[in-house]
Design a protein around this motif. Sequence first.
Motif, mmCIF file in Angstrom:
data_model
loop_
_atom_site.group_PDB
_atom_site.id
_atom_site.type_symbol
_atom_site.label_atom_id
_atom_site.label_comp_id
_atom_site.label_asym_id
_atom_site.label_seq_id
_atom_site.Cartn_x
_atom_site.Cartn_y
_atom_site.Cartn_z
ATOM 1 N N PRO A 1 21.554 5.499 9.317
ATOM 2 C CA PRO A 1 21.824 6.839 9.778
ATOM 3 C C PRO A 1 23.121 7.339 9.200
ATOM 4 O O PRO A 1 23.399 8.666 8.987
ATOM 5 C CB PRO A 1 22.032 6.750 11.192
ATOM 6 N N GLU A 2 24.146 6.266 8.875
ATOM 7 C CA GLU A 2 25.504 7.058 8.444
ATOM 8 C C GLU A 2 25.588 7.390 6.877
ATOM 9 O O GLU A 2 26.547 7.814 6.300
ATOM 10 C CB GLU A 2 26.699 5.950 8.783
ATOM 11 N N VAL A 3 24.491 7.011 6.164
ATOM 12 C CA VAL A 3 24.221 7.422 4.703
ATOM 13 C C VAL A 3 23.773 8.533 4.362
ATOM 14 O O VAL A 3 22.543 8.893 4.817
ATOM 15 C CB VAL A 3 23.674 6.134 4.002
ATOM 16 N N SER A 4 24.194 9.167 3.619
ATOM 17 C CA SER A 4 23.838 10.580 3.164
ATOM 18 C C SER A 4 23.432 10.418 1.610
ATOM 19 O O SER A 4 23.973 9.624 0.941
ATOM 20 C CB SER A 4 24.764 11.676 3.167
ATOM 21 N N LEU A 5 22.162 10.842 1.230
ATOM 22 C CA LEU A 5 21.772 10.884 -0.308
ATOM 23 C C LEU A 5 21.588 12.414 -0.913
ATOM 24 O O LEU A 5 20.465 12.830 -0.369
ATOM 25 C CB LEU A 5 20.691 9.788 -0.319
ATOM 26 N N GLU A 6 22.228 12.558 -1.850
ATOM 27 C CA GLU A 6 22.157 13.688 -2.431
ATOM 28 C C GLU A 6 21.396 13.636 -3.789
ATOM 29 O O GLU A 6 21.486 12.752 -4.298
ATOM 30 C CB GLU A 6 23.209 14.569 -2.822
#
Length: 340
Positions: free
Chosen positions: A208-213
Motif C-alpha cells: 500500500p505504501e508504494v505508488s507506480l506511475e
Amino acid sequence: MSGVSVKDVARHAGVSVGTVSNVMNHPSKVAPATVTKVQQSINDLGFVRNDAARQLRDGHSKTVGLVVLDVRNPFFTDVARGAETRAAQEGLSVILGNSDEDPARERAYLELFEQQRSHGVLISPIGDITARLGALRARGIPAVLVDRASPDRTFSSVTVDDVAGGRMAVEHLISEGRTRLVFVGGPLSIRQVADRLEGAELAARAHPEVSLELVTLDSLSVIAGRKAGAEIAARAELPDAIFAANDLVAMGVLQALMLQGSNVRVPEDIALIGYDDIDFAAAAVVPLSSIRQPAGMIGHTALEILLEEVANPDASPRHVEFQPELVVRRSTSASAVDAV
C-alpha cells in the motif's frame, strides 16, 4: 563469365550433366578426383548455381524468415544468432526482417517470405496476426511466435514469463526501500511491454505504501528513454525508482539522468532497472540492473520447433515458456557486486 550453364561445366570437365548435378547435390556419390575436376571447372568458368528451379520443384526454399520488432535491440540480435546456429545444422539460412514496430513493414516481410516459399517463419509480432499466419500455414509455411504467445494458442511459441519478470523488477526495487516508482515503456500494444507493466502493477499493489506511475513511450529506443529521463529529471519532486521496459530505454534514461548539470544520482536518488540484460547493461557508466532473458536459447528453441512442424504439419502447437532472472548491479544497489 555470364550465362554459364551446367552443360558448359560438364563439357569443360569432360563428364556428364548428371555427374555435375551429383557433385553439387550429392558429392559423396562421386569419386573424389571427379569432384575436384568438376569444382575446378566451376571455378574456371565462373559458374553460379541458380536454385530457383530446384526450389520450385521442392516447394520451399532453404531459408527461414525471422521478423523482429527492432533489429537495433541486441536482445533480438542474440535471438537471431540462436536461430541461425540451429538452422545452419540443417543446411538452412535465416533471413532477418526488421519490422521496426511498424505493422505495414511487418506485413511486407511476411508477404516477401511467402513469395520466396520460405521453409518457415519466426516472428515477434506487433499485434494479433493470427489470421495472417493462418494464411501462411495454409500455403504450407509454418510459423512460430518468438517472445510472444498467440492469443488463442493456435501457433507454437517460445516466450519468457514477462509478467513474472515485471513483478520481479518491482519487488527488487521495493526490497531496496523504493516506494515512488515509475514504469517507462511503450507502446502498450506490444504484448511484452503490457505484460511487464502488468507484473509491475501486481507487485506494487501488494504494498500500500508504494505508488507506480506510467510514462508511455512511442518506441522502445535509447532516444525515447533519454527524452523520458530528461522530463523526469526536471521534476520538482523526483521518483525514487524507475523500471524501464527494456535495456535500451533504461540506457537512455540513465544518460539523461547523468547529463552534466543534473543533480540526480543513480542509484542514490533514483534506482534504475531495465529488461533483457543486453551486453551493454554491464558496461554502462553505472552498471545496469536488469531482468535477464535467455535470448539465444529462445531463438534456438523456436527454430527447433519450426523444424518439427515442417516434418509433421499436423503436430499440436508447442508452447515453451522460459523464466526470467534478476541481475542486480549498481544502478539499483550501490553495494552490489556487479554481475556480468
